[in-house]
Scaffold this motif. Sequence first.
Motif, PDB file in Angstrom:
ATOM      1  N   HIS A  12       0.841  -1.204   0.000  1.00 36.06           N
ATOM      2  CA  HIS A  12       0.000   0.000   0.000  1.00 36.06           C
ATOM      3  C   HIS A  12       0.879   1.258   0.000  1.00 36.06           C
ATOM      4  N   VAL A  13       1.848   1.302   0.887  1.00 35.76           N
ATOM      5  CA  VAL A  13       2.728   2.468   0.972  1.00 35.76           C
ATOM      6  C   VAL A  13       3.542   2.607  -0.319  1.00 35.76           C
ATOM      7  N   HIS A  14       4.045   1.502  -0.849  1.00 36.94           N
ATOM      8  CA  HIS A  14       4.809   1.550  -2.103  1.00 36.94           C
ATOM      9  C   HIS A  14       3.949   2.098  -3.245  1.00 36.94           C
ATOM     10  N   THR A  15       2.703   1.654  -3.300  1.00 39.40           N
ATOM     11  CA  THR A  15       1.792   2.126  -4.341  1.00 39.40           C
ATOM     12  C   THR A  15       1.575   3.630  -4.239  1.00 39.40           C
ATOM     13  N   HIS A  16       1.390   4.110  -3.019  1.00 35.63           N
ATOM     14  CA  HIS A  16       1.149   5.546  -2.845  1.00 35.63           C
ATOM     15  C   HIS A  16       2.421   6.367  -3.037  1.00 35.63           C
ATOM     16  N   LEU A  17       3.582   5.819  -2.697  1.00 41.10           N
ATOM     17  CA  LEU A  17       4.830   6.522  -3.012  1.00 41.10           C
ATOM     18  C   LEU A  17       5.006   6.645  -4.519  1.00 41.10           C
ATOM     19  N   ALA A  18       4.726   5.579  -5.233  1.00 49.48           N
ATOM     20  CA  ALA A  18       4.830   5.617  -6.692  1.00 49.48           C
ATOM     21  C   ALA A  18       3.838   6.622  -7.267  1.00 49.48           C
ATOM     22  N   GLY A  19       2.610   6.570  -6.786  1.00 47.02           N
ATOM     23  CA  GLY A  19       1.596   7.518  -7.259  1.00 47.02           C
ATOM     24  C   GLY A  19       1.962   8.953  -6.935  1.00 47.02           C
ATOM     25  N   SER A  20       2.579   9.164  -5.785  1.00 49.51           N
ATOM     26  CA  SER A  20       2.940  10.537  -5.421  1.00 49.51           C
ATOM     27  C   SER A  20       4.004  11.090  -6.366  1.00 49.51           C
ATOM     28  N   ALA A  21       4.952  10.262  -6.767  1.00 50.14           N
ATOM     29  CA  ALA A  21       5.973  10.724  -7.712  1.00 50.14           C
ATOM     30  C   ALA A  21       5.333  11.098  -9.048  1.00 50.14           C
ATOM     31  N   ALA A  22       4.436  10.249  -9.531  1.00 47.09           N
ATOM     32  CA  ALA A  22       3.746  10.535 -10.791  1.00 47.09           C
ATOM     33  C   ALA A  22       2.864  11.783 -10.651  1.00 47.09           C
ATOM     34  N   GLY A  23       2.203  11.919  -9.518  1.00 42.99           N
ATOM     35  CA  GLY A  23       1.353  13.086  -9.286  1.00 42.99           C
ATOM     36  C   GLY A  23       2.144  14.378  -9.265  1.00 42.99           C
ATOM     37  N   ILE A  24       3.299  14.354  -8.624  1.00 37.23           N
ATOM     38  CA  ILE A  24       4.152  15.543  -8.597  1.00 37.23           C
ATOM     39  C   ILE A  24       4.559  15.918 -10.017  1.00 37.23           C
ATOM     40  N   ASP A  25       4.887  14.922 -10.829  1.00 34.20           N
ATOM     41  CA  ASP A  25       5.221  15.185 -12.238  1.00 34.20           C
ATOM     42  C   ASP A  25       4.022  15.790 -12.976  1.00 34.20           C
ATOM     43  N   LEU A  26       2.838  15.209 -12.780  1.00 35.95           N
ATOM     44  CA  LEU A  26       1.626  15.712 -13.429  1.00 35.95           C
ATOM     45  C   LEU A  26       1.369  17.167 -13.050  1.00 35.95           C
ATOM     46  N   PHE A  27       1.431  17.476 -11.770  1.00 37.22           N
ATOM     47  CA  PHE A  27       1.152  18.837 -11.319  1.00 37.22           C
ATOM     48  C   PHE A  27       2.192  19.814 -11.852  1.00 37.22           C
ATOM     49  N   GLY A  28       3.459  19.403 -11.865  1.00 33.06           N
ATOM     50  CA  GLY A  28       4.507  20.292 -12.369  1.00 33.06           C
ATOM     51  C   GLY A  28       4.353  20.584 -13.849  1.00 33.06           C
ATOM     52  N   ARG A  29       4.129  19.545 -14.630  1.00 30.62           N
ATOM     53  CA  ARG A  29       3.962  19.714 -16.071  1.00 30.62           C
ATOM     54  C   ARG A  29       2.715  20.534 -16.372  1.00 30.62           C
ATOM     55  N   SER A  30       1.624  20.238 -15.684  1.00 29.66           N
ATOM     56  CA  SER A  30       0.374  20.943 -15.946  1.00 29.66           C
ATOM     57  C   SER A  30       0.474  22.414 -15.571  1.00 29.66           C
ATOM     58  N   ALA A  31       1.097  22.703 -14.435  1.00 33.85           N
ATOM     59  CA  ALA A  31       1.220  24.102 -14.006  1.00 33.85           C
ATOM     60  C   ALA A  31       1.944  24.929 -15.050  1.00 33.85           C
ATOM     61  N   ALA A  32       2.917  24.331 -15.712  1.00 34.41           N
ATOM     62  CA  ALA A  32       3.688  25.055 -16.724  1.00 34.41           C
ATOM     63  C   ALA A  32       2.872  25.347 -17.975  1.00 34.41           C
ATOM     64  N   GLY A  33       1.788  24.592 -18.206  1.00 34.54           N
ATOM     65  CA  GLY A  33       1.053  24.755 -19.451  1.00 34.54           C
ATOM     66  C   GLY A  33      -0.374  25.253 -19.339  1.00 34.54           C
ATOM     67  N   LEU A  34      -0.918  25.294 -18.136  1.00 38.58           N
ATOM     68  CA  LEU A  34      -2.327  25.693 -18.001  1.00 38.58           C
ATOM     69  C   LEU A  34      -2.575  27.067 -18.598  1.00 38.58           C
ATOM     70  N   LEU A  35      -3.684  27.197 -19.315  1.00 38.03           N
ATOM     71  CA  LEU A  35      -4.035  28.457 -19.964  1.00 38.03           C
ATOM     72  C   LEU A  35      -4.542  29.496 -18.973  1.00 38.03           C
ATOM     73  N   ASP A  36      -5.131  29.054 -17.868  1.00 41.57           N
ATOM     74  CA  ASP A  36      -5.664  29.937 -16.829  1.00 41.57           C
ATOM     75  C   ASP A  36      -4.558  30.210 -15.813  1.00 41.57           C
ATOM     76  N   PRO A  37      -4.080  31.466 -15.731  1.00 35.79           N
ATOM     77  CA  PRO A  37      -2.978  31.763 -14.813  1.00 35.79           C
ATOM     78  C   PRO A  37      -3.334  31.491 -13.340  1.00 35.79           C
ATOM     79  N   ASP A  38      -4.594  31.704 -12.959  1.00 34.90           N
ATOM     80  CA  ASP A  38      -5.001  31.418 -11.576  1.00 34.90           C
ATOM     81  C   ASP A  38      -4.924  29.920 -11.290  1.00 34.90           C
ATOM     82  N   ALA A  39      -5.346  29.112 -12.251  1.00 33.89           N
ATOM     83  CA  ALA A  39      -5.267  27.655 -12.093  1.00 33.89           C
ATOM     84  C   ALA A  39      -3.811  27.216 -12.035  1.00 33.89           C
ATOM     85  N   ALA A  40      -2.953  27.830 -12.842  1.00 35.26           N
ATOM     86  CA  ALA A  40      -1.529  27.478 -12.837  1.00 35.26           C
ATOM     87  C   ALA A  40      -0.909  27.767 -11.466  1.00 35.26           C
TER      88      ALA A  40
END
Length: 163
Positions: A12-40
């Motif tokens: 369970h912990v391994h799964t959530h650690l893996a998901g957290s790494a992917a989530g951090i990547d998702l949030f970082g990439r998305s923040a750089a590209g979001l069209l709405d500056p407030d959402a970014a």
Amino acid sequence: MLVPGGSPIAHHVHTHLAGSAAGIDLFGRSAAGLLDPDAATLVRDIQEELLDERRRLRRMADDLGVGEAYLMTLAARAGERAARLKPNGSWTERTPLTDLVELEAMRVAVNGKRAGWQALLAVVDVHAALDREELEMLAEQAAEQDRRLAEAHHRAAARALVH
């Protein structure tokens, strides 16, 4: 109390650690590209919280004696990268639909993380390495993150789905 690496809580912990790494990547990439500056800005702020949460989860894994499953983390991060290839109505530029779909993915990630904290809360009395107050705070933070993302998601839907 040390928990063997193959135990359910280790997985369970391994799964959530893996998901957290992917989530951090998702949030970082998305923040750089979001069209709405407030959402970014919101997504960047939440990414900072996710980094802190991952450090906490990593510490919990160490305290439980289970460490991190690095191959699982690598696979989750690769999966996040592959998910970037989703159709958005345009092959050459970002569209409002991209923002909408990515905000939906972020909400799914945050709610999955919240469920993980809640699962650990269910066994906090069994595993001395877990801290009830910290887990309750993390679960509440995830609920607040989803609330904030829901507002950005609503604005993105209004922009993306009007045509």
